[in-house]
Design a protein around this motif. Structure first.
Motif, mmCIF file in Angstrom:
data_model
loop_
_atom_site.group_PDB
_atom_site.id
_atom_site.type_symbol
_atom_site.label_atom_id
_atom_site.label_comp_id
_atom_site.label_asym_id
_atom_site.label_seq_id
_atom_site.Cartn_x
_atom_site.Cartn_y
_atom_site.Cartn_z
ATOM 1 N N ALA A 1 0.850 -1.199 0.000
ATOM 2 C CA ALA A 1 0.000 0.000 0.000
ATOM 3 C C ALA A 1 0.881 1.242 0.000
ATOM 4 O O ALA A 1 1.727 1.415 0.878
ATOM 5 C CB ALA A 1 -0.911 0.000 1.217
ATOM 6 N N ASP B 1 -3.307 5.952 0.907
ATOM 7 C CA ASP B 1 -4.341 5.634 1.885
ATOM 8 C C ASP B 1 -5.718 5.753 1.250
ATOM 9 O O ASP B 1 -5.843 5.963 0.027
ATOM 10 C CB ASP B 1 -4.215 6.535 3.124
ATOM 11 N N SER B 2 -6.766 5.621 2.033
ATOM 12 C CA SER B 2 -8.128 5.619 1.497
ATOM 13 C C SER B 2 -8.524 6.957 0.890
ATOM 14 O O SER B 2 -9.459 7.034 0.085
ATOM 15 C CB SER B 2 -9.125 5.239 2.598
ATOM 16 N N VAL C 1 1.070 7.107 1.881
ATOM 17 C CA VAL C 1 1.248 6.651 3.255
ATOM 18 C C VAL C 1 2.572 7.184 3.791
ATOM 19 O O VAL C 1 3.488 7.497 3.021
ATOM 20 C CB VAL C 1 1.212 5.109 3.329
ATOM 21 N N ARG D 1 5.242 3.557 7.478
ATOM 22 C CA ARG D 1 4.240 2.531 7.185
ATOM 23 C C ARG D 1 4.649 1.746 5.934
ATOM 24 O O ARG D 1 4.466 0.525 5.864
ATOM 25 C CB ARG D 1 2.867 3.169 6.977
ATOM 26 N N GLU E 1 -3.932 9.771 -0.555
ATOM 27 C CA GLU E 1 -2.681 10.424 -0.176
ATOM 28 C C GLU E 1 -1.617 9.365 0.113
ATOM 29 O O GLU E 1 -1.929 8.237 0.489
ATOM 30 C CB GLU E 1 -2.884 11.306 1.061
#
Length: 200
Positions: free
Chosen positions: A177, A180-181, A186, A190, A184
């Motif tokens: 990933a 993000d949702s 991460v 992360r 934007e």
């Protein structure tokens, strides 16, 4: 014409990082699937580009870049393709120049509906920001579109990859990933935590 610092059939993958001798093991591959007109790719590169480069520079991974040009088809124009051909010319100069030019193209990316990266003067002008890139060989490759055929081959390889969207990042066969949702990027910590998890 196939640029230096590429791998795969027809040199359709641009490599950044250690390339071991034949038969020798190398760092694990971090695959990045990108389109140079993609605004989400810009967000990822601006936020995580230094992290991925550092991981390659320290030998933890080797970066394999796969480029699509599907936004040219969706939006009209030639910016993805011509920027990719210019990026091939940068790869032929050297890995540091390729990476710095990639970063520069994303940092100065026009609106995806504006085909600014199709313009030779824009591509050459942005190359001025990269140490050691401008020169007769690079300039001629851009102005004469030496790597246009190669760029088409790279794009076709992307289309055959099964990857449906950019940016897509894969490590050890697992998707990583990078957005993000909300779309934007991460945080770097992360991102690297996912790589460490995949390595265990």
């Amino acid at each position: 014409m196939i640029p230096a610092n590429t791998t795969g059939e027809g040199g359709t993958t641009v490599v950044y990082g250690a390339q071991p001798a034949a038969g020798e093991p190398g760092p694990p591959v971090l695959d990045l699937y990108l389109d140079l007109r993609c605004p989400y790719c810009r967000r990822m590169e601006n936020a995580l580009g230094e992290t991925t480069q550092r991981l390659a520079d320290t030998g933890e991974v080797v970066l394999h870049h796969h480029f699509g040009t599907f936004l040219d088809d969706q939006l009209g124009g030639h910016g993805s393709h011509r920027a990719l051909a210019a990026l091939g010319a940068a790869a032929d100069v050297g890995q540091p120049q390729f990476m710095a030019y990639l970063r520069t193209l994303y940092r100065n990316q026009p609106s995806e509906k504006h085909d600014g990266l199709a313009e030779e003067r824009t591509l050459l002008g942005l190359a001025n920001e990269v140490d050691g890139l401008r020169g007769d060989s690079f300039d001629e490759a851009v102005s004469e579109r030496v790597y246009d055929t190669w760029a088409r081959q790279v794009s076709r390889a992307f289309d055959r990859s099964g990857v449906a969207a950019t940016p897509t990042v894969v490590f050890r066969g697992r998707p990583v990933a990078v957005l993000d949702s909300a779309g934007e990027a991460v945080p770097p910590e992360r991102f690297t935590a996912q790589l460490h998890d995949a390595a265990e």
